[in-house]
Design an enzyme around this catalytic site. Sequence first.
Site, PDB file in Angstrom:
ATOM      1  N   TYR A  51     -27.816  29.429  23.098  1.00  0.00           N
ATOM      2  CA  TYR A  51     -29.213  29.771  22.804  1.00  0.00           C
ATOM      3  C   TYR A  51     -29.474  31.201  23.202  1.00  0.00           C
ATOM      4  O   TYR A  51     -29.127  31.604  24.311  1.00  0.00           O
ATOM      5  CB  TYR A  51     -30.183  28.847  23.546  1.00  0.00           C
ATOM      6  CG  TYR A  51     -30.934  27.978  22.572  1.00  0.00           C
ATOM      7  CD1 TYR A  51     -31.793  28.570  21.646  1.00  0.00           C
ATOM      8  CD2 TYR A  51     -30.772  26.602  22.540  1.00  0.00           C
ATOM      9  CE1 TYR A  51     -32.463  27.806  20.708  1.00  0.00           C
ATOM     10  CE2 TYR A  51     -31.438  25.830  21.607  1.00  0.00           C
ATOM     11  CZ  TYR A  51     -32.292  26.437  20.693  1.00  0.00           C
ATOM     12  OH  TYR A  51     -32.938  25.684  19.764  1.00  0.00           O
ATOM     13  N   GLU A  53     -32.670  33.051  22.245  1.00  0.00           N
ATOM     14  CA  GLU A  53     -33.994  33.479  21.769  1.00  0.00           C
ATOM     15  C   GLU A  53     -34.329  34.836  22.367  1.00  0.00           C
ATOM     16  O   GLU A  53     -34.130  35.065  23.566  1.00  0.00           O
ATOM     17  CB  GLU A  53     -35.052  32.455  22.165  1.00  0.00           C
ATOM     18  CG  GLU A  53     -34.964  31.187  21.348  1.00  0.00           C
ATOM     19  CD  GLU A  53     -35.953  30.125  21.818  1.00  0.00           C
ATOM     20  OE1 GLU A  53     -36.607  30.315  22.858  1.00  0.00           O
ATOM     21  OE2 GLU A  53     -36.056  29.091  21.134  1.00  0.00           O
ATOM     22  N   ARG A 232     -22.981  33.430   5.252  1.00  0.00           N
ATOM     23  CA  ARG A 232     -24.250  33.108   4.567  1.00  0.00           C
ATOM     24  C   ARG A 232     -25.415  33.393   5.509  1.00  0.00           C
ATOM     25  O   ARG A 232     -25.617  32.652   6.481  1.00  0.00           O
ATOM     26  CB  ARG A 232     -24.227  31.632   4.150  1.00  0.00           C
ATOM     27  CG  ARG A 232     -25.449  31.128   3.414  1.00  0.00           C
ATOM     28  CD  ARG A 232     -25.161  29.803   2.745  1.00  0.00           C
ATOM     29  NE  ARG A 232     -24.066  29.971   1.803  1.00  0.00           N
ATOM     30  CZ  ARG A 232     -24.195  30.469   0.564  1.00  0.00           C
ATOM     31  NH1 ARG A 232     -25.364  30.809   0.110  1.00  0.00           N
ATOM     32  NH2 ARG A 232     -23.137  30.604  -0.211  1.00  0.00           N
TER      33      ARG A 232
END
Length: 414
Positions: A51, A53, A232
Site C-alpha cells: 500500500y 497511498e 496496461r
Amino acid sequence: MERLKKVDPQVYKAINDELKRERDTLNLIASENFAPQVVLEAQGSVMTNKYAEGYPGERWYDGCQHVDQVEKLAQQRAKQLFGGEHVNVQPHSGTQANMAVYFAMLKMGDPVLAMDLACGGHLSHGHHHNFSGKYFKIISYGVDRGNELIDYGEVEDLAKKHNPKMIVVGASAYPRTIDFAKFRQIADKVGAFILADIAHIAGLVAAGLHPSPVPYAEFVTTTTHKTLRGPRAGMIICRKEFAARIDAEVFPGIQGGPLMHVIAAKAVALKLALQPEFKSYQRQIVANAKKLAAELQGRAYRIVSAGTDTHLLLVDLSSKKITGKDAACALDQAGIVVNKNLIPYDRLGPQLTSGLRLGTPALTTRGMKQAQMQQIACLIDAVIAAAQDQKTIAATKAEVLKLTQKFPLYQELT
Ligand SMILES: *Cc1c(COP(=O)(O)O)cnc(C)c1O
C-alpha cells in the site's frame, strides 16, 4: 507457472490458452501490443503487495522506500521521454487519467469540446454512458466529409459558439497527424484548456514521429500499453502550476492505493522507450501501416483519408458488400484479429459498422516488416472476398500459422 498449474488448473489453463492464442494469431488490433517480458516480470512482482497511498516521500503508509524508488524512476523517465514539467504515473488506466483532468479542472455541467466518437473519439471524450458524457456538457467536432481530416475551421466555429472550458484533442481511430499548435490557437481565442489525449500515439510522440502536444497543452494524458508497449495503465503530464491539483485529484480524488507493481512495470517500459531501438521500432510501425494501407488500396479497398501517417488505418468496406462485424468475425476465425469500427458518417450503427480498424504495433513487435504486410493484405482480402467459405478460412488459418511461427512470440515463456 508450475505452482499455479497445481493450485488452480482452471486459471492456469486460461492463461496458457491466451498465450497460445497470442502466439498463433495475427494481432492487428491498433490499441494492443505485446509487453516485453521484463515488463511482465516487474508487473508480476511482490510490489503488488504494497500500500502506498500518497506520493514518493509523503505516503500514508510506512515501508515505502522501495516502491518510492520505482515511482520516482517512472516519473523521471517519463519527463525525460516527453519533456513535461510534472508527471503523475499513478492512473490505473487512460480513462482514469482523463477523469482526473476533467474532475480537477471542471465543474459539473461545464462545456467541453471533444472529438465525436463516430469520427474516432474515445468513450472518455463524451459517450453518454461514460462519466464524461454524464457529468459534462459535451460538444463534438468531427472530420470533414470530403477529405476525412479534422476540420479546424469547424473546431474554431464550435469553440467560439459554445465557449468550452476545455478542448479534448486526441482519438482512438484517427489515422492522420493532429495539429496541436492549431488547437492551441483556437483554445487561446476562447480561453480554454487543452487536454491532449495521446493514448494511441504515445510511442510515436516519444520517438519524434508525431508532433508532441507537450508544448501546446496544459494536460497530456496517455495509456502506457498501446504504442508505448508497457503495462496496461495510464499517465498524466501537466504544467507545474496544475501539479498539485492533478496529484490531489488522482489520489485521493478518484483512486485509492496506486498499483505499485504496475508503476514498476511503467518505469521499465519507459526505460526501454528511451533506447535508440525504440525509435526504429516506431519507425517500422508507421512504415508497416503505410505498406498495409497501400496493399489494400491496390486490392480496391477504400482507406479512410486515403492513407495513414500513424500506426493505424481505417478500411471502408462499403463497396465490398460486407459489414465490419461480419468481416471481423470471419477474419477472427482465420486467426487474423481486428476490430470492426465506425467510419466517419457511417450509414451503419456501432454494432454493425462499415469499417475495420487495423493497426501494426503488435505485428511490428514480432519483427514483421513490409513483406509480411503485403502477405497479410492478401490474406485479409481472401477472407473478406469469401467470408462464408470454410475452405478459404481454413486455408488462411494455415497460412497465418506458418507466418506466426516464423515470428515467434515470448520464446522464454512456457
Ligand atoms: C485507449 C484510449 C483511452 C483509455 O484507455 P483505457 O482502456 O481506459 O486504458 C483513452 N483515450 C483514448 C484516445 C484511447 O484510445
